[in-house]
Scaffold this active site. Structure first.
Site, PDB file in Angstrom:
ATOM      1  N   TYR A   7       0.842  -1.207   0.000  1.00 24.44           N
ATOM      2  CA  TYR A   7       0.000   0.000   0.000  1.00 24.44           C
ATOM      3  C   TYR A   7       0.867   1.243   0.000  1.00 24.44           C
ATOM      4  O   TYR A   7       1.775   1.364   0.811  1.00 24.44           O
ATOM      5  CB  TYR A   7      -0.891   0.021   1.250  1.00 24.44           C
ATOM      6  CG  TYR A   7      -2.342  -0.129   0.895  1.00 24.44           C
ATOM      7  CD1 TYR A   7      -2.997   0.885   0.194  1.00 24.44           C
ATOM      8  CD2 TYR A   7      -3.047  -1.274   1.218  1.00 24.44           C
ATOM      9  CE1 TYR A   7      -4.323   0.745  -0.176  1.00 24.44           C
ATOM     10  CE2 TYR A   7      -4.366  -1.416   0.851  1.00 24.44           C
ATOM     11  CZ  TYR A   7      -5.003  -0.403   0.156  1.00 24.44           C
ATOM     12  OH  TYR A   7      -6.308  -0.545  -0.213  1.00 24.44           O
TER      13      TYR A   7
ATOM     14  N   GLU B 173      -0.490   4.765  -0.395  1.00 27.72           N
ATOM     15  CA  GLU B 173      -1.308   5.982  -0.514  1.00 27.72           C
ATOM     16  C   GLU B 173      -0.444   7.210  -0.255  1.00 27.72           C
ATOM     17  O   GLU B 173       0.367   7.229   0.667  1.00 27.72           O
ATOM     18  CB  GLU B 173      -2.465   5.942   0.490  1.00 27.72           C
ATOM     19  CG  GLU B 173      -3.569   5.008   0.047  1.00 27.72           C
ATOM     20  CD  GLU B 173      -4.755   5.013   1.000  1.00 27.72           C
ATOM     21  OE1 GLU B 173      -4.641   5.583   2.105  1.00 27.72           O
ATOM     22  OE2 GLU B 173      -5.793   4.440   0.632  1.00 27.72           O
TER      23      GLU B 173
ATOM     24  N   ASP C  35      -6.043  13.938 -24.937  1.00 31.47           N
ATOM     25  CA  ASP C  35      -6.111  12.558 -24.458  1.00 31.47           C
ATOM     26  C   ASP C  35      -5.395  11.717 -25.513  1.00 31.47           C
ATOM     27  O   ASP C  35      -5.956  11.370 -26.545  1.00 31.47           O
ATOM     28  CB  ASP C  35      -7.563  12.132 -24.280  1.00 31.47           C
ATOM     29  CG  ASP C  35      -7.689  10.672 -23.852  1.00 31.47           C
ATOM     30  OD1 ASP C  35      -6.645   9.981 -23.780  1.00 31.47           O
ATOM     31  OD2 ASP C  35      -8.823  10.231 -23.601  1.00 31.47           O
TER      32      ASP C  35
ATOM     33  N   THR D  70      -3.068   6.461 -21.760  1.00 33.42           N
ATOM     34  CA  THR D  70      -2.994   5.136 -21.151  1.00 33.42           C
ATOM     35  C   THR D  70      -1.556   4.667 -21.307  1.00 33.42           C
ATOM     36  O   THR D  70      -0.798   5.184 -22.135  1.00 33.42           O
ATOM     37  CB  THR D  70      -3.914   4.112 -21.844  1.00 33.42           C
ATOM     38  OG1 THR D  70      -3.505   3.994 -23.206  1.00 33.42           O
ATOM     39  CG2 THR D  70      -5.378   4.516 -21.763  1.00 33.42           C
TER      40      THR D  70
ATOM     41  N   LYS E 287      -1.390   0.923 -24.359  1.00 33.60           N
ATOM     42  CA  LYS E 287      -1.707   0.863 -25.783  1.00 33.60           C
ATOM     43  C   LYS E 287      -0.397   0.976 -26.578  1.00 33.60           C
ATOM     44  O   LYS E 287       0.449   0.100 -26.475  1.00 33.60           O
ATOM     45  CB  LYS E 287      -2.763   1.907 -26.128  1.00 33.60           C
ATOM     46  CG  LYS E 287      -4.100   1.612 -25.425  1.00 33.60           C
ATOM     47  CD  LYS E 287      -5.200   2.615 -25.722  1.00 33.60           C
ATOM     48  CE  LYS E 287      -6.447   2.298 -24.908  1.00 33.60           C
ATOM     49  NZ  LYS E 287      -7.499   3.316 -25.049  1.00 33.60           N
TER      50      LYS E 287
ATOM     51  N   ARG F 190      -1.289  -2.072 -17.823  1.00 29.70           N
ATOM     52  CA  ARG F 190      -2.543  -1.322 -17.854  1.00 29.70           C
ATOM     53  C   ARG F 190      -2.455  -0.187 -16.846  1.00 29.70           C
ATOM     54  O   ARG F 190      -2.061  -0.398 -15.695  1.00 29.70           O
ATOM     55  CB  ARG F 190      -3.728  -2.221 -17.511  1.00 29.70           C
ATOM     56  CG  ARG F 190      -3.836  -3.453 -18.365  1.00 29.70           C
ATOM     57  CD  ARG F 190      -5.215  -4.041 -18.359  1.00 29.70           C
ATOM     58  NE  ARG F 190      -6.056  -3.335 -19.293  1.00 29.70           N
ATOM     59  CZ  ARG F 190      -6.036  -3.526 -20.616  1.00 29.70           C
ATOM     60  NH1 ARG F 190      -5.218  -4.395 -21.166  1.00 29.70           N
ATOM     61  NH2 ARG F 190      -6.834  -2.843 -21.404  1.00 29.70           N
TER      62      ARG F 190
HETATM   63  C1  LIG Z   1      -8.551   3.627 -24.206  1.00 27.81           C
HETATM   64  C2  LIG Z   1      -8.926   5.034 -23.999  1.00 27.81           C
HETATM   65  C3  LIG Z   1      -9.278   5.525 -22.726  1.00 27.81           C
HETATM   66  C4  LIG Z   1      -9.590   4.652 -21.531  1.00 27.81           C
HETATM   67  O1  LIG Z   1      -8.701   3.752 -21.100  1.00 27.81           O
HETATM   68  P1  LIG Z   1      -9.125   2.562 -20.112  1.00 27.81           P
HETATM   69  O2  LIG Z   1      -7.820   2.146 -19.547  1.00 27.81           O
HETATM   70  O3  LIG Z   1      -9.807   1.546 -20.954  1.00 27.81           O
HETATM   71  O4  LIG Z   1     -10.049   3.103 -19.058  1.00 27.81           O
HETATM   72  C5  LIG Z   1      -9.499   6.888 -22.583  1.00 27.81           C
HETATM   73  N1  LIG Z   1      -9.398   7.712 -23.644  1.00 27.81           N
HETATM   74  C6  LIG Z   1      -9.115   7.278 -24.881  1.00 27.81           C
HETATM   75  C7  LIG Z   1      -9.018   8.249 -25.998  1.00 27.81           C
HETATM   76  C8  LIG Z   1      -8.874   5.921 -25.107  1.00 27.81           C
HETATM   77  O5  LIG Z   1      -8.615   5.498 -26.353  1.00 27.81           O
END
Ligand SMILES: *Cc1c(COP(=O)(O)O)cnc(C)c1O
Length: 433
Positions: free
Chosen positions: A70, A72, A216, A243, A246, A252
Site C-alpha cells: 500500500y 497511498e 487525451d 494510457t 496501448k 494497464r
Molecule cells: C482507451 C482510452 C481511454 C480509456 O482507457 P481505459 O484504460 O480503458 O479506461 C481513454 N481515452 C481514450 C481516448 C482511449 O482510447
C-alpha cells in the site's frame, strides 16, 4: 551480470515456476484460461489498435511483490510505512515521464485511462462546466462525455465533428461554437480517428476563450514518446493524458502529464480525490516502460507502426476497400465494411475472428447503424509491429482480410486463410510468451 545476481535470478525463477505449478494444481480452471489466452495471443494476429504486447520486463514486475504494498500518498509523503522501494519506483517513473514527454509534472498513479480523465475533469472543473470534445461517432472516447458515462451526466459536453472524407476539422465552426459556449476545457484526442491533430489551431481558439487545453493521447502516447507523432507540449498544451498499455506497450494504467500550474491540483485530484492506493506493480511497470520508450529501438518501433499502417491501408485501398477519411496518418485504420463488402462491422469482426485476425466492430461518423451492429471495423498496427512484422506482412494481411470479407461464409477460404495466418505467426514470436 554478477554471480550473486545470477544466483538471485535463479532463485526467483524457481519461485516463479513453483507459483505457476501451485496455480495449475490448485485452480486448474484459471490456469487453463491463462494457457488458452496465451495460445490465442500467439497463434493469431492482433489488429485491435488499442492493444499491444507488453515488454517482457513489464510482465516480470507485474507479477511481483510490488502488488503487496500500500502506498497511498506520493513519494516522501505517504500514509503507510515501508516505502523505500515504492518511493524509488514512483520517482523513477515520474522523472522518466517528464524527461520523455518534455513536461513539468507527471502523475503515474491513475488505475486506468478512464480514471485519469475523470481525475482531470473533477480536479479542474465544477459540475455543469462545459468541455469541448470530439463527437463520439467521429472518434471521441466514452470518457469524452458519452451520455451513458457519469462524466457525460456531470459535465456539459459540446461537440466538434470531422469531415469523414478527409478527417479535417472545420476550425471556423469550432471557434464559433467555442465563443458561443465558453468551454472551460478544450479536449483533443480520440479512440477511433485515423488522422493527427492540429494542436496549434485548437490552442489558438482555447486562448481566445480562456480554456484549458488537454490532449487525451491514450491511443498514440507511445507514438509521441517515440517521436513518430507530434507532441502537444510543443504547442503549449496544458495537459496530456495517456494510457500506458496501448502504443506505449506498458502495463494497464494511465498517466497525467501537465504544466507546473496544474501539478498540485492534479495530484490532489488523483489522490485523495478519486483513488486510494496506487497499484505499485503497475507503477513499476510504467517505470520500466518509460526507460524502454526513450531508446533508439523504441523510436524505430514507433516509426514502423506508422509505416505498417500505411502499408496495410495501401493494401486495402488498392483493392477498392473504403477507409474512413481515405487513409491514415497514425497507427489506425477505420474500414467502412458496409460500403466495401456489404457487411456490418459485427459480421466482419466475426469472419476475421474465424481466421484468428482480431479486430473490433466500430461505429463510423454519423453511423446509421447501432453500436453493436455498426458499419465498420477498426484495425491498427501496434501489436503486430511489436512482433516484428513489417510492410510485406501488412500487404499479406490486407489480402487475407479482403478474401475473408468477400466470402465470409466460404469455409474453404476461411480455413485456407487461417492456416496461412498460423504459419505467419510461427515466424514472429510474441515478446515475453
Ligand atoms: C482507451 C482510452 C481511454 C480509456 O482507457 P481505459 O484504460 O480503458 O479506461 C481513454 N481515452 C481514450 C481516448 C482511449 O482510447
Amino acid at each position: 551480470m554478477s554471480d550473486s545476481s545470477k544466483a538471485t535470478i535463479e532463485r526467483q525463477a524457481a519461485a516463479a515456476l513453483a507459483n505457476l505449478q501451485a496455480l495449475a494444481e490448485n485452480d486448474p480452471a484459471v490456469y487453463s484460461a491463462l494457457r488458452g489466452e496465451e495460445q490465442r495471443e500467439r497463434d493469431g494476429i492482433e489488429l485491435i489498435p488499442s492493444e499491444n504486447y507488453t515488454f517482457p520486463e513489464v510482465l516480470a514486475v507485474l507479477g511481483s511483490v510490488f502488488t503487496n504494498k500500500y502506498s497511498e500518498g506520493y513519494p516522501g509523503r505517504r500514509y503507510y510505512g515501508g516505502q523505500t522501494y515504492t518511493d524509488a519506483i514512483e520517482n523513477l517513473a515520474r522523472d522518466r515521464a517528464k524527461a520523455l514527454f518534455g513536461c513539468d509534472h507527471a502523475n503515474v498513479q491513475p488505475l486506468s485511462g478512464s480514471a485519469m480523465n475523470q481525475a482531470v475533469y473533477l480536479g479542474l472543473l465544477e459540475p455543469g462546466d462545459t468541455i469541448m470534445a470530439m463527437d463520439l461517432s467521429h472518434g471521441g472516447h466514452l470518457t469524452h462525455g458519452a451520455p451513458v458515462s457519469h462524466m457525460g451526466q456531470l459535465f456539459n459536453f459540446v461537440r466538434y465533428i470531422t469531415d469523414p472524407s478527409d478527417g479535417s476539422v472545420d476550425f471556423d465552426q469550432v471557434r464559433a461554437d467555442a465563443l458561443r459556449t465558453k468551454p472551460k476545457l478544450m479536449l483533443c484526442g480520440y479512440t477511433s480517428y485515423p488522422r493527427d491533430i492540429d494542436y496549434a489551431a485548437f490552442k489558438a481558439i482555447a486562448d481566445e476563450v480562456g480554456a484549458i487545453t488537454m490532449t487525451d493521447a491514450s491511443h498514440f502516447g507511445g507514438l509521441v514518446a517515440g517521436k513518430a507523432m507530434k507532441n502537444p507540449f510543443d504547442f503549449g498544451f496544458d495537459i496530456m493524458t495517456t494510457t500506458t498499455h496501448k502504443s506505449l506497450r506498458g502495463p494497464r494504467g494511465g498517466m497525467i502529464l501537465c504544466r507546473k500550474p496544474f501539478a498540485k491540483t492534479i495530484d490532489k485530484s488523483v489522490f485523495p480525490g478519486l483513488q486510494g492506493g496506487p497499484h505499485m506493480n503497475a507503477v513499476a511497470g510504467i517505470a520500466v516502460t518509460l526507460e524502454k520508450a526513450q531508446t533508439a529501438e523504441f523510436r524505430d518501433y514507433a516509426a514502423q507502426v506508422l509505416a505498417n499502417a500505411q502499408a496495410l491501408a495501401q493494401g486495402l485501398m488498392a483493392a477498392g476497400v473504403k477507409l474512413v477519411t481515405g487513409g491514415t496518418d497514425n497507427h489506425m485504420i477505420v474500414v467502412d465494411t458496409m460500403l466495401s463488402f456489404g457487411l456490418d462491422g459485427r459480421t466482419a469482426e466475426e469472419a476475421l475472428d474465424q481466421v484468428q485476425i482480431t479486430t473490433n466492430k466500430q461505429i463510423i461518423p454519423d453511423d446509421p447503424n447501432p453500436p453493436l451492429r455498426p458499419s465498420g471495423i477498426r484495425i491498427g498496427t501496434p501489436a503486430a509491429t511489436a512482433r516484428g512484422m513489417k510492410e510485406p506482412e501488412m500487404t499479406q494481411l490486407a489480402g487475407w482480410m479482403i478474401r475473408c470479407l468477400q466470402t465470409p461464409e466460404d469455409e474453404a477460404v476461411l480455413n485456407a486463410v487461417k492456416a496461412e495466418v498460423e504459419t505467419l505467426c510461427q515466424s514472429f514470436p510474441v515478446p515475453g510468451i
